[in-house]
Scaffold this motif. Structure first.
Motif, PDB file in Angstrom:
ATOM      1  N   VAL A 136       1.105  -1.432   0.309  1.00  0.00           N
ATOM      2  CA  VAL A 136       0.367  -0.599   0.047  1.00  0.00           C
ATOM      3  C   VAL A 136       0.995   1.138   0.149  1.00  0.00           C
ATOM      4  N   ILE A 137       0.666   2.578  -1.043  1.00  0.00           N
ATOM      5  CA  ILE A 137       1.456   3.215  -0.990  1.00  0.00           C
ATOM      6  C   ILE A 137       0.191   4.397  -0.832  1.00  0.00           C
ATOM      7  N   ASP A 138       0.550   5.552   0.647  1.00  0.00           N
ATOM      8  CA  ASP A 138      -0.814   6.290   0.828  1.00  0.00           C
ATOM      9  C   ASP A 138      -0.511   7.317   1.411  1.00  0.00           C
ATOM     10  N   GLY A 139      -1.502   8.393   0.736  1.00  0.00           N
ATOM     11  CA  GLY A 139      -1.297   9.279   1.238  1.00  0.00           C
ATOM     12  C   GLY A 139      -2.047   9.966   2.426  1.00  0.00           C
ATOM     13  N   GLU A 140      -1.337  10.396   3.502  1.00  0.00           N
ATOM     14  CA  GLU A 140      -1.715   9.985   4.748  1.00  0.00           C
ATOM     15  C   GLU A 140      -2.557  10.679   5.371  1.00  0.00           C
ATOM     16  N   VAL A 141      -2.706  12.121   4.653  1.00  0.00           N
ATOM     17  CA  VAL A 141      -3.791  13.067   5.219  1.00  0.00           C
ATOM     18  C   VAL A 141      -5.422  13.352   4.510  1.00  0.00           C
ATOM     19  N   ASP A 142      -5.676  12.081   3.313  1.00  0.00           N
ATOM     20  CA  ASP A 142      -6.666  11.287   3.203  1.00  0.00           C
ATOM     21  C   ASP A 142      -7.840  11.657   3.955  1.00  0.00           C
ATOM     22  N   PRO A 143      -8.990  12.484   4.502  1.00  0.00           N
ATOM     23  CA  PRO A 143     -10.064  11.842   4.900  1.00  0.00           C
ATOM     24  C   PRO A 143     -10.630  11.044   5.099  1.00  0.00           C
ATOM     25  N   ILE A 144     -10.610  10.045   3.177  1.00  0.00           N
ATOM     26  CA  ILE A 144     -11.546   9.023   3.255  1.00  0.00           C
ATOM     27  C   ILE A 144     -10.842   7.748   3.471  1.00  0.00           C
ATOM     28  N   SER A 145      -9.616   7.728   2.966  1.00  0.00           N
ATOM     29  CA  SER A 145      -8.761   6.540   3.610  1.00  0.00           C
ATOM     30  C   SER A 145      -7.129   6.642   3.807  1.00  0.00           C
ATOM     31  N   GLY A 146      -6.878   7.577   4.212  1.00  0.00           N
ATOM     32  CA  GLY A 146      -5.458   7.835   4.644  1.00  0.00           C
ATOM     33  C   GLY A 146      -5.195   6.694   5.725  1.00  0.00           C
ATOM     34  N   GLY A 147      -4.173   7.695   6.681  1.00  0.00           N
ATOM     35  CA  GLY A 147      -3.699   6.756   8.073  1.00  0.00           C
ATOM     36  C   GLY A 147      -4.238   6.021   8.314  1.00  0.00           C
ATOM     37  N   HIS A 148      -5.665   6.141   8.866  1.00  0.00           N
ATOM     38  CA  HIS A 148      -6.530   5.086   9.545  1.00  0.00           C
ATOM     39  C   HIS A 148      -6.725   4.133   8.967  1.00  0.00           C
ATOM     40  N   MET A 149      -6.720   3.999   7.361  1.00  0.00           N
ATOM     41  CA  MET A 149      -7.201   2.779   6.684  1.00  0.00           C
ATOM     42  C   MET A 149      -5.902   1.830   6.751  1.00  0.00           C
ATOM     43  N   VAL A 150      -4.898   2.392   6.638  1.00  0.00           N
ATOM     44  CA  VAL A 150      -3.831   1.467   6.729  1.00  0.00           C
ATOM     45  C   VAL A 150      -3.506   1.309   8.083  1.00  0.00           C
TER      46      VAL A 150
ATOM     47  N   TYR B 190      -4.800  -1.620   7.815  1.00  0.00           N
ATOM     48  CA  TYR B 190      -4.314  -2.784   7.073  1.00  0.00           C
ATOM     49  C   TYR B 190      -3.052  -3.552   6.993  1.00  0.00           C
ATOM     50  N   ARG B 191      -2.495  -2.339   8.445  1.00  0.00           N
ATOM     51  CA  ARG B 191      -1.382  -3.458   9.559  1.00  0.00           C
ATOM     52  C   ARG B 191      -2.029  -4.762  10.555  1.00  0.00           C
ATOM     53  N   GLN B 192      -3.486  -3.901  11.256  1.00  0.00           N
ATOM     54  CA  GLN B 192      -3.959  -5.569  11.640  1.00  0.00           C
ATOM     55  C   GLN B 192      -4.356  -7.035  11.137  1.00  0.00           C
ATOM     56  N   LEU B 193      -4.962  -6.372   9.624  1.00  0.00           N
ATOM     57  CA  LEU B 193      -5.716  -7.409   8.750  1.00  0.00           C
ATOM     58  C   LEU B 193      -4.235  -8.468   8.431  1.00  0.00           C
ATOM     59  N   ILE B 194      -3.170  -7.168   7.551  1.00  0.00           N
ATOM     60  CA  ILE B 194      -3.103  -7.978   7.011  1.00  0.00           C
ATOM     61  C   ILE B 194      -1.583  -8.640   7.067  1.00  0.00           C
ATOM     62  N   PRO B 195      -1.324  -9.961   6.896  1.00  0.00           N
ATOM     63  CA  PRO B 195       0.222 -10.541   7.413  1.00  0.00           C
ATOM     64  C   PRO B 195       1.351  -9.646   7.274  1.00  0.00           C
ATOM     65  N   ASP B 196       2.439  -9.682   7.505  1.00  0.00           N
ATOM     66  CA  ASP B 196       3.789  -8.860   7.354  1.00  0.00           C
ATOM     67  C   ASP B 196       3.252  -7.738   6.462  1.00  0.00           C
ATOM     68  N   ALA B 197       2.564  -6.514   7.062  1.00  0.00           N
ATOM     69  CA  ALA B 197       1.816  -6.315   5.804  1.00  0.00           C
ATOM     70  C   ALA B 197       2.458  -4.821   5.565  1.00  0.00           C
ATOM     71  N   ASP B 198       2.839  -4.735   4.058  1.00  0.00           N
ATOM     72  CA  ASP B 198       3.853  -3.663   3.682  1.00  0.00           C
ATOM     73  C   ASP B 198       2.977  -2.314   3.358  1.00  0.00           C
ATOM     74  N   ALA B 199       3.755  -1.255   4.620  1.00  0.00           N
ATOM     75  CA  ALA B 199       2.269  -0.431   3.846  1.00  0.00           C
ATOM     76  C   ALA B 199       3.565   0.868   3.836  1.00  0.00           C
ATOM     77  N   VAL B 200       3.496   2.225   2.703  1.00  0.00           N
ATOM     78  CA  VAL B 200       4.311   3.269   3.039  1.00  0.00           C
ATOM     79  C   VAL B 200       3.201   4.477   2.619  1.00  0.00           C
ATOM     80  N   LEU B 201       3.399   5.388   3.865  1.00  0.00           N
ATOM     81  CA  LEU B 201       3.185   6.490   4.351  1.00  0.00           C
ATOM     82  C   LEU B 201       3.149   7.845   3.188  1.00  0.00           C
ATOM     83  N   LEU B 202       2.630   8.979   2.776  1.00  0.00           N
ATOM     84  CA  LEU B 202       3.570   9.642   1.968  1.00  0.00           C
ATOM     85  C   LEU B 202       2.506  11.378   3.157  1.00  0.00           C
ATOM     86  N   PRO B 203       3.278  11.395   3.434  1.00  0.00           N
ATOM     87  CA  PRO B 203       2.951  12.601   5.022  1.00  0.00           C
ATOM     88  C   PRO B 203       2.372  13.950   4.358  1.00  0.00           C
ATOM     89  N   GLY B 204       1.569  14.321   4.037  1.00  0.00           N
ATOM     90  CA  GLY B 204       1.057  16.035   4.044  1.00  0.00           C
ATOM     91  C   GLY B 204       0.407  15.196   2.411  1.00  0.00           C
TER      92      GLY B 204
END
Length: 300
Positions: A235-249, A252-266
């Protein structure tokens, strides 16, 4: 270094057309190598990928279409739109292009749900998915936070709201979901609106929005497909997105084993247009890691 944009007028001239279930679909393809399928989001179109198109085409055979009801493709009024049918469309496009290799997928928003369906079909041996990278999207219905316009389109008055949707409404919605320093220019808004308005698109927006309840129906099947671990995911995710930003990631980390996620601040909901160089960097790093030979265990 900023990536070079492809003007919408040029992008449109490069399109080709194939027919899917009687409807003309616009698609684009460029480059050579492993097939990389780009799947766009709601309510926009494949032009969303234009900053990444040439850099990706230098390494892969990139393929994208405007899905049924989007962009320059057909937008039939008397039609029941479905994420499952959009997955059928992606498979039909690959067949049209004689793609027989395992396909890599890069998806955004609504396209994430189509990609999840393709992952489920991979587990059912209906397609071979080599890897999948998700940009901001509603991977889990429980974390999706629709904006007011989406809620209105889902209401009994959705048909009226859609027909009244305008460039001004689009600009207002995008101001809410883009990062504070990365909002689209007036020219970009004109182009986004041109793609929505094409083929009288606003009159079917209330039909397209049915993807939100459809996600709930498919949720367990799609999450199980991501949890299997037989396809490399990021997952490559814009962190401040109110729809599916950091809270979605976080989910994702809770549910997906060995979750690979990159957050993009701002960065907000459209990282491929807000921060395309960062998306490219993190996507290519993911692909380069996949290409590394497996480590051999030392023996004594």
């Amino acid at each position: 270094m900023p990536l070079t944009e492809i003007p919408l007028s040029v992008w449109r001239k490069r399109s080709r057309t194939f027919v899917f279930r009687g409807q003309p679909i616009r698609y684009w393809t460029c480059g050579q190598g492993e097939p990389l399928l780009l799947i766009h989001g709601f309510p926009t179109a494949s032009w969303d990928w234009h900053y990444l198109w040439q850099p990706l085409a230098q390494r892969y055979r990139v393929i994208a279409c405007d899905m049924l009801g989007f962009g320059d493709s057909a937008k039939p009024l008397n039609h029941t739109y479905s994420l499952l049918e959009q997955a059928d469309l992606q498979q039909a496009l690959l067949a049209h292009l004689n793609v027989e290799q395992p396909v890599h997928v890069l998806a955004h928003d609504y396209g994430d749900s189509v990609a999840q369906e393709l992952l489920a079909r991979h587990g059912e041996s209906l397609i071979e998915v080599a890897s999948c990278v998700f940009l901001n999207g509603g991977l889990f219905p429980e974390t999706h936070r629709p904006v007011l316009m989406q809620k209105l389109l889902l209401s009994p008055l959705g048909w009226m709201i859609g027909r009244a949707f305008s460039r001004e409404g689009l600009a207002k919605s995008f101001r809410q979901i883009f990062g504070p320093q990365t909002r689209p220019s007036e020219s970009e808004l004109d182009d986004f609106w041109s793609l929505i308005e094409c083929n009288r698109g606003p009159r079917i927006m209330h039909k397209l929005i049915g993807y939100i309840p459809e996600r709930r129906v498919q949720r367990d099947r799609w999450v199980a497909a991501m949890q299997r671990g037989d396809v490399a995911l990021r997952v490559i995710d814009g962190e401040v997105d109110p729809i599916s930003g950091g809270h979605m990631v976080e989910r994702y980390r809770q549910l997906i084993p060995d979750a690979d996620a990159v957050l993009l601040p701002g960065i907000g909901h459209y990282p491929q247009t807000e921060a395309p160089a960062l998306v490219l960097k993190h996507y290519l790093a993911f692909r380069d890691h996949l290409a590394l030979p497996p480590l051999k265990a030392a023996c004594s």
